[in-house]
Design a protein around this motif. Structure first.
Motif, short mmCIF file in Angstrom:
data_model
loop_
_atom_site.label_atom_id
_atom_site.label_comp_id
_atom_site.label_asym_id
_atom_site.label_seq_id
_atom_site.Cartn_x
_atom_site.Cartn_y
_atom_site.Cartn_z
N HIS A 373 33.92 29.26 37.46
CA HIS A 373 32.93 28.77 38.42
C HIS A 373 33.44 28.83 39.86
N LYS A 374 34.09 29.94 40.17
CA LYS A 374 34.58 30.15 41.54
C LYS A 374 33.96 31.43 42.08
N SER A 375 33.72 31.45 43.35
CA SER A 375 33.17 32.64 43.99
C SER A 375 34.27 33.37 44.71
N VAL A 376 34.49 34.64 44.34
CA VAL A 376 35.51 35.44 45.01
C VAL A 376 34.91 36.76 45.47
N SER A 377 33.62 36.76 45.71
CA SER A 377 32.95 38.00 46.08
C SER A 377 33.49 38.58 47.38
N ALA A 378 34.03 37.72 48.25
CA ALA A 378 34.54 38.20 49.54
C ALA A 378 35.99 38.67 49.46
N MET A 379 36.62 38.48 48.31
CA MET A 379 38.03 38.85 48.19
C MET A 379 38.19 40.37 48.05
N GLY A 418 46.31 37.39 39.60
CA GLY A 418 45.83 36.15 40.17
C GLY A 418 44.78 36.39 41.24
N THR A 419 44.05 35.34 41.61
CA THR A 419 43.05 35.40 42.66
C THR A 419 43.46 34.47 43.80
N ASN A 420 42.72 34.56 44.90
CA ASN A 420 42.98 33.69 46.06
C ASN A 420 44.40 33.83 46.61
N LEU A 421 44.92 35.04 46.55
CA LEU A 421 46.25 35.30 47.10
C LEU A 421 46.10 35.89 48.50
N SER A 422 46.80 35.34 49.44
CA SER A 422 46.68 35.81 50.82
C SER A 422 47.32 37.19 50.97
N GLY A 423 46.79 37.95 51.93
CA GLY A 423 47.35 39.26 52.21
C GLY A 423 48.79 39.18 52.65
N ALA A 424 49.14 38.11 53.37
CA ALA A 424 50.51 37.93 53.83
C ALA A 424 51.46 37.77 52.64
N VAL A 425 51.03 37.03 51.64
CA VAL A 425 51.85 36.85 50.43
C VAL A 425 52.01 38.17 49.70
N ILE A 426 50.93 38.90 49.52
CA ILE A 426 50.98 40.17 48.81
C ILE A 426 51.86 41.16 49.55
N ASP A 460 45.91 43.93 54.56
CA ASP A 460 45.29 43.04 55.53
C ASP A 460 45.86 41.63 55.33
N VAL A 461 46.77 41.23 56.23
CA VAL A 461 47.46 39.94 56.05
C VAL A 461 46.52 38.76 56.26
N ASN A 462 45.37 38.99 56.87
CA ASN A 462 44.42 37.91 57.13
C ASN A 462 43.36 37.77 56.04
N ALA A 463 43.40 38.69 55.06
CA ALA A 463 42.39 38.67 54.00
C ALA A 463 42.91 37.92 52.78
N THR A 464 42.01 37.65 51.87
CA THR A 464 42.35 37.04 50.58
C THR A 464 42.13 38.09 49.50
N TYR A 465 43.05 38.15 48.52
CA TYR A 465 43.04 39.24 47.55
C TYR A 465 42.94 38.73 46.11
N VAL A 466 42.40 39.63 45.27
CA VAL A 466 42.56 39.56 43.82
C VAL A 466 43.61 40.61 43.48
N HIS A 485 57.13 31.88 46.95
CA HIS A 485 56.01 31.08 47.44
C HIS A 485 55.63 29.93 46.51
N GLN A 486 56.42 29.71 45.47
CA GLN A 486 56.14 28.65 44.51
C GLN A 486 54.70 28.73 43.96
N ILE A 487 54.24 29.98 43.81
CA ILE A 487 52.90 30.21 43.26
C ILE A 487 53.05 30.53 41.78
N HIS A 488 52.42 29.72 40.94
CA HIS A 488 52.46 29.95 39.49
C HIS A 488 51.16 30.63 39.07
N VAL A 489 51.29 31.78 38.41
CA VAL A 489 50.10 32.50 37.94
C VAL A 489 50.21 32.72 36.44
#
Length: 602
Positions: A373-379, A418-426, A460-466, A485-489
């Motif tokens: 139930h999350k929207s990631v259409s803009a990712m 994973g989803t909702n990962l920032s471009g900077a992290v990727i 794109d470091v300012n975008a959000t990625y899948v 980044h202490q991100i658990h996926v």
């Protein structure tokens, strides 16, 4: 054309460099037992039937003088064409037609438990069938310490007198499946059984099948271990491989040499050596070409009856498996070399810029987000793809199933990382993992990163990625996300793979025109004279490319079958049950997601 019997040899030819002991060498064939496409590579038209015929002719000539001839296989029979399956049932049956005197194990036989099971099964397994000729001097079952094959064997010459002590070693492989253990060569050379074999067995010379580079430091470790026991005057011939090159080293010491005979049946090696302290060594490389083999032994017709029968058997196996079915027609020749990734003729460029973005892969997260139930259409979507995925060029013109599977034999399974990962992290993860190193692959020095990124271009470091990843290398991404980044996926496995989306792209975008011939021209000299033509969309395509199992590090690609009910109704009926059991890699309209298990990281 009918097969022919052994012929009288021409005496005006250049003779093979025969010696007291003679060895015909195949190494790193990687299931190219049917040779290469006669359409795309007509200069590499020899298959195992031709090699068998060549062996018979050489055997016949040496037999006249009680010569000693051995045919050896130095490992890596798996992974390369559509004939590689999991388990490798069809391929194993083909190999059994070859009169190998000794066989070694390669690393590609140790990436899948099902392949290991096919080897060790008793009775009736691959090692069992060869009756002691399958050599695994340093590869054992982890649970028992029992070798998969034999530690060594004694080869008996045709003269009834000559004896050759033969070993089969693999380099110090660290990423085999957990069921087996590759014992370090450094430990074996000081082991009790190794030294007892050198002391107690009676032999005139030593033959070491070594699945490692022609001048690998382990070659010298083995030689030193042998010399400590038998002295410096016993002839030692190393048959090497793994690095896919033609190479010869005759200065290992005064009474030894090392030869590596290429890969993919592009070369048949020949080595000869003396069995006395004069220590004479000779060699010759023969192109994997019918005329080259024929001329090397000086006959007008290469085929013997059993060789001709084997070529037909291989062609029938490819026919049964649908490997000669036409997928589409490529508009140009694409190179698999990664260091050409910016070149218009690079397959990597095509894959990263067009095939991946246009595939169903980048829409796979939609089903996942519905569940959460999350929207990631803009990712934005991005893929980390392991750069070892492709192993051959895609030639221009007609493309069969086998052509595509030869390009991409592993069918790397895709995962949603994973989803909702920032471009900077990727970007940081990619830069951390993508270290360029010069590596020699297939005889070429290439600059390879660990991963390729799709779509190519700046992140794109300012975008959000899948983020997606191929199976091989997935754990490294997961670890870096947590470490930096202490991100658990919890990656989720998608029911699609790299070969599947390539096949899908070719089928949809490269239809064959009237100018393309879609009959004949398969691998080897004997193949289908009729190929079913795909009349329309994906609904007409009956195919399966099962995904890699989770235990694999490199992974293997199961046979892909493309059939039309109208053209191949009887084949379709025979395979109906099997189709129900396995879902098609690129026929899925939805990307079902499954939680990843720890087995994927084994």
């Amino acid at each position: 054309k009918e097969g022919v019997s052994i012929q009288t040899l021409r005496r005006d030819r250049k003779m093979l460099p025969f010696g007291d002991i003679n060895v015909i060498i195949l190494t790193d064939v990687h299931s190219f037992v049917g040779g290469h496409s006669s359409v795309h590579e007509p200069n590499l038209n020899a298959d195992y039937g031709h090699v068998l015929s060549f062996f018979r002719h050489v055997q016949n000539e040496l037999g006249a003088v009680n010569g000693n001839l051995f045919l050896v296989n130095n490992g890596d029979f798996m992974d390369g064409t559509g004939l590689t399956t999991n388990p490798p049932n069809e391929l194993v049956e083909i190999l059994k037609h070859m009169p190998f005197s000794a066989l070694n194990i390669g690393n590609h036989e140790l990436y899948m438990n099902s392949t290991v099971e096919a080897i060790v099964k008793r009775p009736g397994g691959y090692a069992d069938w060869w009756g002691g000729r399958y050599l695994t001097s340093n590869v054992v079952l982890r649970s028992t310490g029992v070798p998969l094959g034999n530690r060594y064997t004694i080869l008996h010459g045709g003269d009834g007198i000559t004896k050759v002590l033969a070993f089969g070693f693999l380099y110090d492989m660290e990423d085999a499946v957990s069921r087996v253990k590759v014992e370090p060569v450094e430990e074996i050379v000081v082991s009790k059984w190794f030294r007892e074999a050198l002391v107690n067995e009676k032999f005139d010379a030593i033959l070491v099948l070594a699945h490692m580079h022609v001048t690998d430091e382990l070659v010298y470790v083995l030689l030193e271990g042998i010399r400590e026991v038998v002295g410096v005057k016993v002839p030692v011939q190393f048959i090497t491989g793994h690095s896919h090159i033609r190479a010869y080293e005759n200065a290992t010491d005064e009474c030894s040499s090392s030869i590596e005979s290429d890969c993919f049946l592009k070369t048949v090696g020949f080595a000869s050596f003396s069995k006395d302290s004069e220590c004479r060594f000779e060699h010759q490389f023969i192109d994997g070409n019918v005329d080259s083999l024929r001329e090397a032994i000086g006959v007008e017709e290469l085929y013997t009856d059993d060789g001709y029968a084997l070529s037909n058997y291989i062609a029938e196996a490819k026919s049964r498996s649908g490997l000669m079915d036409v997928v589409g027609c490529s508009p140009k020749h694409y190179s698999y070399k990664y260091n050409m990734s910016k070149h218009f003729s690079s397959f990597w460029r095509l894959y990263l810029d067009e095939i991946v973005p246009s595939s169903k892969l980048f829409g796979a997260h939609q089903k996942s987000t519905e569940k959460h139930h999350k929207s990631v259409s803009a990712m934005k979507s991005a893929l980390f793809q392991d750069t070892g995925a492709f192993r051959y060029d895609l030639f221009d013109g007609v493309q069969t199933v086998d052509d595509v599977m030869t390009l991409s034999p592993f069918n790397d399974t895709f995962y949603l990382v994973g989803t909702n990962l920032s471009g900077a992290v990727i970007e940081q993860i990619y830069n951390e993992l993508t270290i360029y190193e010069n590596a020699t692959m297939f005889g070429m020095v290439q600059s390879f990163p660990k991963y390729a990124f799709s779509p190519r271009g700046p992140i794109d470091v300012n975008a959000t990625y899948v983020l997606y990843s191929s199976n091989f290398g997935l754990q490294g991404i997961v670890d870096k996300l947590h470490e930096l980044h202490q991100i658990h996926v919890e990656p989720q496995k998608l029911r699609m793979g790299s070969t599947g989306i390539i096949m899908d792209y070719i089928f949809k975008n490269w239809p064959c025109s009237n100018s393309h011939s879609t009959s004949g021209g398969g691998s080897g000299s004997h193949h289908l004279t009729h190929r079913p033509h795909f009349p329309g969309g994906m609904e007409d395509l009956k195919s399966k490319i099962p995904e890699r199992t989770e235990e694999s590090n490199i992974g293997l690609l199961i046979l892909s079958v493309l059939y039309f009910s109208a053209v191949c109704a009887f084949l379709s009926f025979r395979r109906r049950k099997r189709r129900r059991a396995e879902r098609m890699a690129f026929e899925n309209t939805e990307s079902e997601l499954e939680p990843v298990t720890v087995a994927v990281f084994a």
